[in-house]
Structure formats: structure tokens, C-alpha cells
Scaffold this motif. Structure first.
Motif, mmCIF file in Angstrom:
data_model
loop_
_atom_site.group_PDB
_atom_site.id
_atom_site.type_symbol
_atom_site.label_atom_id
_atom_site.label_comp_id
_atom_site.label_asym_id
_atom_site.label_seq_id
_atom_site.Cartn_x
_atom_site.Cartn_y
_atom_site.Cartn_z
ATOM 1 N N GLY A 34 0.836 -1.199 0.000
ATOM 2 C CA GLY A 34 0.000 0.000 0.000
ATOM 3 C C GLY A 34 0.863 1.237 0.000
ATOM 4 O O GLY A 34 2.042 1.182 -0.361
ATOM 5 N N GLY A 35 0.274 2.352 0.403
ATOM 6 C CA GLY A 35 1.001 3.612 0.362
ATOM 7 C C GLY A 35 2.077 3.722 1.425
ATOM 8 O O GLY A 35 3.149 4.266 1.179
ATOM 9 N N ALA A 36 1.808 3.184 2.612
ATOM 10 C CA ALA A 36 2.780 3.280 3.705
ATOM 11 C C ALA A 36 3.677 2.043 3.708
ATOM 12 O O ALA A 36 3.235 0.954 3.352
ATOM 13 N N PRO A 37 4.961 2.209 4.113
ATOM 14 C CA PRO A 37 5.866 1.059 4.143
ATOM 15 C C PRO A 37 5.301 -0.046 5.035
ATOM 16 O O PRO A 37 4.887 0.213 6.163
ATOM 17 N N GLY A 38 5.245 -1.266 4.518
ATOM 18 C CA GLY A 38 4.763 -2.404 5.297
ATOM 19 C C GLY A 38 3.251 -2.552 5.342
ATOM 20 O O GLY A 38 2.745 -3.543 5.871
ATOM 21 N N ALA A 39 2.519 -1.565 4.806
ATOM 22 C CA ALA A 39 1.053 -1.651 4.802
ATOM 23 C C ALA A 39 0.608 -2.720 3.804
ATOM 24 O O ALA A 39 1.242 -2.905 2.761
ATOM 25 N N PRO A 40 -0.474 -3.444 4.121
ATOM 26 C CA PRO A 40 -0.976 -4.413 3.141
ATOM 27 C C PRO A 40 -1.575 -3.672 1.942
ATOM 28 O O PRO A 40 -2.003 -2.524 2.059
ATOM 29 N N ALA A 41 -1.582 -4.339 0.801
ATOM 30 C CA ALA A 41 -2.222 -3.750 -0.372
ATOM 31 C C ALA A 41 -3.720 -3.623 -0.101
ATOM 32 O O ALA A 41 -4.318 -4.541 0.477
ATOM 33 N N PRO A 42 -4.343 -2.506 -0.498
ATOM 34 C CA PRO A 42 -5.798 -2.384 -0.308
ATOM 35 C C PRO A 42 -6.561 -3.511 -1.008
ATOM 36 O O PRO A 42 -7.588 -3.952 -0.520
ATOM 37 N N TYR A 43 -6.020 -3.985 -2.147
ATOM 38 C CA TYR A 43 -6.688 -5.045 -2.900
ATOM 39 C C TYR A 43 -5.758 -6.246 -3.080
ATOM 40 O O TYR A 43 -4.611 -6.094 -3.489
ATOM 41 N N VAL A 44 -6.297 -7.417 -2.771
ATOM 42 C CA VAL A 44 -5.561 -8.667 -2.935
ATOM 43 C C VAL A 44 -5.310 -8.934 -4.420
ATOM 44 O O VAL A 44 -4.235 -9.385 -4.813
ATOM 45 N N ALA A 45 -6.333 -8.677 -5.213
ATOM 46 C CA ALA A 45 -6.256 -8.944 -6.652
ATOM 47 C C ALA A 45 -7.086 -7.917 -7.394
ATOM 48 O O ALA A 45 -8.084 -7.412 -6.868
ATOM 49 N N ILE A 46 -6.635 -7.589 -8.603
ATOM 50 C CA ILE A 46 -7.398 -6.701 -9.488
ATOM 51 C C ILE A 46 -7.329 -7.289 -10.895
ATOM 52 O O ILE A 46 -6.240 -7.544 -11.412
ATOM 53 N N ALA A 47 -8.496 -7.522 -11.479
ATOM 54 C CA ALA A 47 -8.550 -7.892 -12.897
ATOM 55 C C ALA A 47 -9.096 -6.693 -13.644
ATOM 56 O O ALA A 47 -10.055 -6.068 -13.193
ATOM 57 N N SER A 48 -8.487 -6.339 -14.775
ATOM 58 C CA SER A 48 -9.052 -5.243 -15.551
ATOM 59 C C SER A 48 -9.066 -5.584 -17.029
ATOM 60 O O SER A 48 -8.197 -6.307 -17.532
ATOM 61 N N PHE A 49 -10.093 -5.081 -17.671
ATOM 62 C CA PHE A 49 -10.380 -5.409 -19.071
ATOM 63 C C PHE A 49 -10.686 -4.111 -19.811
ATOM 64 O O PHE A 49 -11.438 -3.279 -19.314
ATOM 65 N N ILE A 50 -10.110 -3.968 -20.991
ATOM 66 C CA ILE A 50 -10.388 -2.778 -21.806
ATOM 67 C C ILE A 50 -11.435 -3.126 -22.870
ATOM 68 O O ILE A 50 -11.295 -4.141 -23.564
ATOM 69 N N PHE A 51 -12.447 -2.275 -22.956
ATOM 70 C CA PHE A 51 -13.487 -2.417 -23.984
ATOM 71 C C PHE A 51 -13.592 -1.097 -24.746
ATOM 72 O O PHE A 51 -13.203 -0.044 -24.248
ATOM 73 N N ASP A 52 -14.196 -1.177 -25.937
ATOM 74 C CA ASP A 52 -14.393 0.043 -26.719
ATOM 75 C C ASP A 52 -15.347 1.012 -26.044
ATOM 76 O O ASP A 52 -15.190 2.227 -26.156
ATOM 77 N N SER A 53 -16.366 0.483 -25.358
ATOM 78 C CA SER A 53 -17.417 1.342 -24.805
ATOM 79 C C SER A 53 -18.178 0.567 -23.741
ATOM 80 O O SER A 53 -18.055 -0.657 -23.634
ATOM 81 N N VAL A 54 -18.990 1.288 -22.967
ATOM 82 C CA VAL A 54 -19.839 0.631 -21.967
ATOM 83 C C VAL A 54 -20.815 -0.333 -22.645
ATOM 84 O O VAL A 54 -20.965 -1.481 -22.198
ATOM 85 N N PRO A 55 -21.493 0.070 -23.733
ATOM 86 C CA PRO A 55 -22.387 -0.894 -24.392
ATOM 87 C C PRO A 55 -21.651 -2.150 -24.887
ATOM 88 O O PRO A 55 -22.197 -3.254 -24.823
#
Lengths: 103, 103
Positions: free
Chosen positions: B48-69
Motif C-alpha cells: 500500500g502507500g505506507a511502508p509495510g502496509a498491506p495492499a488495499p486489494y488482494v487482486a485486481i482484474a481489468s479489461f479494456i473495452f471500446d465502450s460501456v455498451p
């Protein structure tokens, strides 16, 4: 490779000056990071998981570095200047996530 | 272009089966999304932001699409199958962020 994300949580009544952020803050940060930051990506939140829900984060900046030490070496000398610039565009305290990119 | 991120918050005592997630869940999701998902990125939180702090998120998956529809058209027909697969690898309820990519 690692991704360092700076996430600005949605907060009722908080302001976020996109003009300053995009035209002044982010260019300053990328200049400070120099070649250590392989890519920079800026996202503007437009929605959440449920239809009509606000995005959990108003804005997300993310930067790819080779390693945590490479990020620390690029950030530490400029940390104070970068941090003290934040109140110029928002009252939101950002959340920082450091991740290893798995694929 | 938009980025759809599925973020798994760090929770004390929660489990996250990385083996199932990477070898079964994510391949199933990317198969369902097909060509609509331009890129897929998987991150494992390491800090995380502080030294030794755990990450706020264990995992993040992200996907790029052309648009919301385009995202909705790719996700809706498979939503139930994707959602019911989640308890097979974690007890964490993910947070969804939909963002417009500004740069």
C-alpha cells in the motif's frame, strides 16, 4: 513488473479539478518519474457494478515500473513535491495500491 | 475506451485461491468476453502507500473495452456463470469500477 495505482475514492461533496489534474499534476509527476515509469494511464470513473451506481473511484492514475525499488527510486526524491500538489486539485485523500502484474 | 476493473478488497482471514483464479476463472471470463475485451490484465497486490502496509486489494482484474455498451453486450449473456464462479476461489465480494480512459 509492477503497477502503482493512485485511486481517489468517491466522496459526497468532494471536488476534483480535472483540468489542473490533467494539465499540471500528471505532467509534473510523469516528468519526475522520467523513464522509470514505463506507462502512465489515467482513468475517470463513470460507473460501478450496479446500474446507476457511482464509480467507487472518481479518478485512478496508474504507472508501470520494472520493480518496487525502481518505483521507490523514482518517487522518493520527489515525494514531497508530488504530495503537496494534491490539495491543489482535490480534497480527496488517495489510496495507493502496489501490485505485481501477473498477466 | 473504457476499463472495467474487478477489485478484491483485502480482508483479514479471507482466502483467495490464486491457482483456480488464474488457471480457471480468468481464462473462462476472457473466453466469454471474446474479442470485445481488447486487453486483460491481472494484478496481485503487494503493498500500500505506507511502508509495510498491506495492499488495499488482494487482486485486481481489468479489461479494456471500446465502450460501456460493448462491455454490457459481452458481459450480460454470461453474467450469471461468471458471478457464480467467484465463490469457488474466494469469499471476498469484489468491487467493480468502470472508467473512461483519459490517457
Amino acid at each position: 513488473m509492477i503497477r502503482v495505482s493512485v485511486l481517489y475514492p468517491h466522496m459526497e461533496g468532494a471536488h476534483f479539478d480535472w483540468s489542473y489534474y490533467l494539465s499540471t499534476h500528471i505532467p509534473m509527476v510523469t516528468r519526475k518519474f522520467g523513464a522509470a515509469a514505463k506507462t502512465t494511464s489515467i482513468e475517470q470513473g463513470i460507473g460501478g457494478g450496479a446500474p446507476g451506481a457511482p464509480a467507487p473511484y472518481v479518478a485512478i492514475a496508474s504507472f508501470i515500473f520494472d520493480s518496487v525499488p525502481a518505483f521507490q527510486a523514482a518517487f522518493a526524491p520527489h515525494a514531497q513535491e508530488i504530495m503537496t500538489d494534491i490539495p491543489k486539485y482535490t480534497s480527496i485523500e488517495p489510496v495507493v495500491q502496489i501490485s505485481e502484474i501477473k498477466g
